[in-house]
Scaffold this motif. Structure first.
Motif, PDB file in Angstrom:
ATOM      1  N   GLU A  83       0.857  -1.189   0.000  1.00  0.00           N
ATOM      2  CA  GLU A  83       0.000   0.000   0.000  1.00  0.00           C
ATOM      3  C   GLU A  83       0.891   1.237   0.000  1.00  0.00           C
ATOM      4  N   GLY A  84       0.716   2.087  -1.014  1.00  0.00           N
ATOM      5  CA  GLY A  84       1.499   3.312  -1.110  1.00  0.00           C
ATOM      6  C   GLY A  84       0.591   4.504  -1.276  1.00  0.00           C
ATOM      7  N   LYS A  85       0.671   5.146  -2.448  1.00  0.00           N
ATOM      8  CA  LYS A  85      -0.210   6.285  -2.713  1.00  0.00           C
ATOM      9  C   LYS A  85      -1.676   5.877  -2.639  1.00  0.00           C
ATOM     10  N   GLU A  86      -1.952   4.620  -2.982  1.00  0.00           N
ATOM     11  CA  GLU A  86      -3.301   4.060  -2.918  1.00  0.00           C
ATOM     12  C   GLU A  86      -3.187   2.639  -2.361  1.00  0.00           C
ATOM     13  N   VAL A 111       4.674   1.687  -5.918  1.00  0.00           N
ATOM     14  CA  VAL A 111       3.484   2.117  -5.169  1.00  0.00           C
ATOM     15  C   VAL A 111       3.742   3.412  -4.412  1.00  0.00           C
ATOM     16  N   SER A 112       5.007   3.708  -4.128  1.00  0.00           N
ATOM     17  CA  SER A 112       5.346   4.948  -3.430  1.00  0.00           C
ATOM     18  C   SER A 112       5.370   6.144  -4.365  1.00  0.00           C
ATOM     19  N   TYR A 155       2.668  -3.550 -12.207  1.00  0.00           N
ATOM     20  CA  TYR A 155       2.533  -2.203 -12.776  1.00  0.00           C
ATOM     21  C   TYR A 155       1.124  -1.990 -13.313  1.00  0.00           C
ATOM     22  N   ALA A 156       0.568  -3.023 -13.940  1.00  0.00           N
ATOM     23  CA  ALA A 156      -0.794  -2.912 -14.473  1.00  0.00           C
ATOM     24  C   ALA A 156      -1.792  -2.647 -13.350  1.00  0.00           C
ATOM     25  N   ALA A 157      -1.614  -3.330 -12.215  1.00  0.00           N
ATOM     26  CA  ALA A 157      -2.526  -3.144 -11.083  1.00  0.00           C
ATOM     27  C   ALA A 157      -2.377  -1.763 -10.454  1.00  0.00           C
ATOM     28  N   ILE A 158      -1.186  -1.199 -10.531  1.00  0.00           N
ATOM     29  CA  ILE A 158      -0.969   0.152 -10.004  1.00  0.00           C
ATOM     30  C   ILE A 158      -1.598   1.192 -10.930  1.00  0.00           C
ATOM     31  N   GLU A 164      -6.154  -6.503 -10.586  1.00  0.00           N
ATOM     32  CA  GLU A 164      -5.464  -7.017  -9.410  1.00  0.00           C
ATOM     33  C   GLU A 164      -4.418  -8.026  -9.863  1.00  0.00           C
ATOM     34  N   SER A 165      -3.294  -8.051  -9.155  1.00  0.00           N
ATOM     35  CA  SER A 165      -2.156  -8.836  -9.617  1.00  0.00           C
ATOM     36  C   SER A 165      -1.522  -9.609  -8.470  1.00  0.00           C
TER      37      SER A 165
END
Length: 214
Positions: A83-86, A111-112, A155-158, A164-165
């Protein structure tokens, strides 16, 4: 499995973590019994978190479908969710050791910072997907090609909340690997109906995403 990180590796990770923007929480899902690699996965997560004040570990013992496990869609342990920005749907099932350690570090950075090292056209194609997509990438720690496939999927999930990955460590979850007839890695399953054998280029990966929802 002995989890070690020599001083050179620690220094490299600290350098890679220097651009971290948002705080990152490593959600660690474990149980105390009947989980061969839960302790090692905890040790690895804690060692990584020690390398940046922007990375913390949150440990959970929820049953699948309950509490934080339900919130993050965690179905088995050990598991890591980043969990980072989201609160992205970026999961690691099994210890991300060996070659997969690089995928864990890349995931934390992504994610950051929300900066994705893919071509702009590829990024837009992924963002345009408007249907649910579930990606499972089967790996082993000894596989040199697996981390790049895991990174593509994560990357796709971000980039797209519809995606979801999961990284799935085949040796730890042999029942799941058997279900999907994993005889070599990486093997990627998308939405239960589309498979990729081996490492795919970003273009082929995107084609397969659209094939899976077509």
């Amino acid at each position: 499995m002995v989890v070690e990180m020599d001083q050179e590796t620690q220094a490299q990770v600290k350098t890679l973590f220097a651009p971290l923007d948002s705080d990152v929480k490593i959600h660690l899902f474990v149980k105390e019994h009947e989980c061969l690699y839960c302790g090692d996965t905890r040790t690895l997560a804690e060692k990584v978190a020690e390398l940046s004040d922007k990375v913390q570990v949150a440990e959970h013992h929820d049953e699948p479908g309950k509490g934080k496990a339900g919130e993050f869609g965690v179905q088995r342990v050990p598991a890591i969710v980043l969990e980072g920005k989201e609160p992205y749907k970026v999961r690691f099932y099994g210890i991300p050791a060996g070659h997969e350690f690089g995928a864990l570090i890349a995931g934390i950075i992504a994610v950051s910072t929300a900066e994705i090292p893919l071509d702009g056209a590829i990024i837009e194609d992924i963002k345009d997907i408007d249907e649910p997509v579930h990606i499972q990438v089967f790996t082993t720690p000894q596989c040199p090609y697996c981390p790049d496939m895991v990174k593509l999927a994560h990357y796709a999930a971000i980039l797209n909340p519809n995606i979801e990955s999961d990284m799935v460590e085949s040796l730890e979850f042999q029942d799941v690997a058997k279900k999907y007839e994993v005889f070599g890695v990486p093997k990627t399953i998308i939405n239960e109906n589309t498979a990729i054998e081996g490492l795919a280029s970003p273009d082929l990966f995107v084609d397969k995403l659209y094939e899976a929802i077509g």
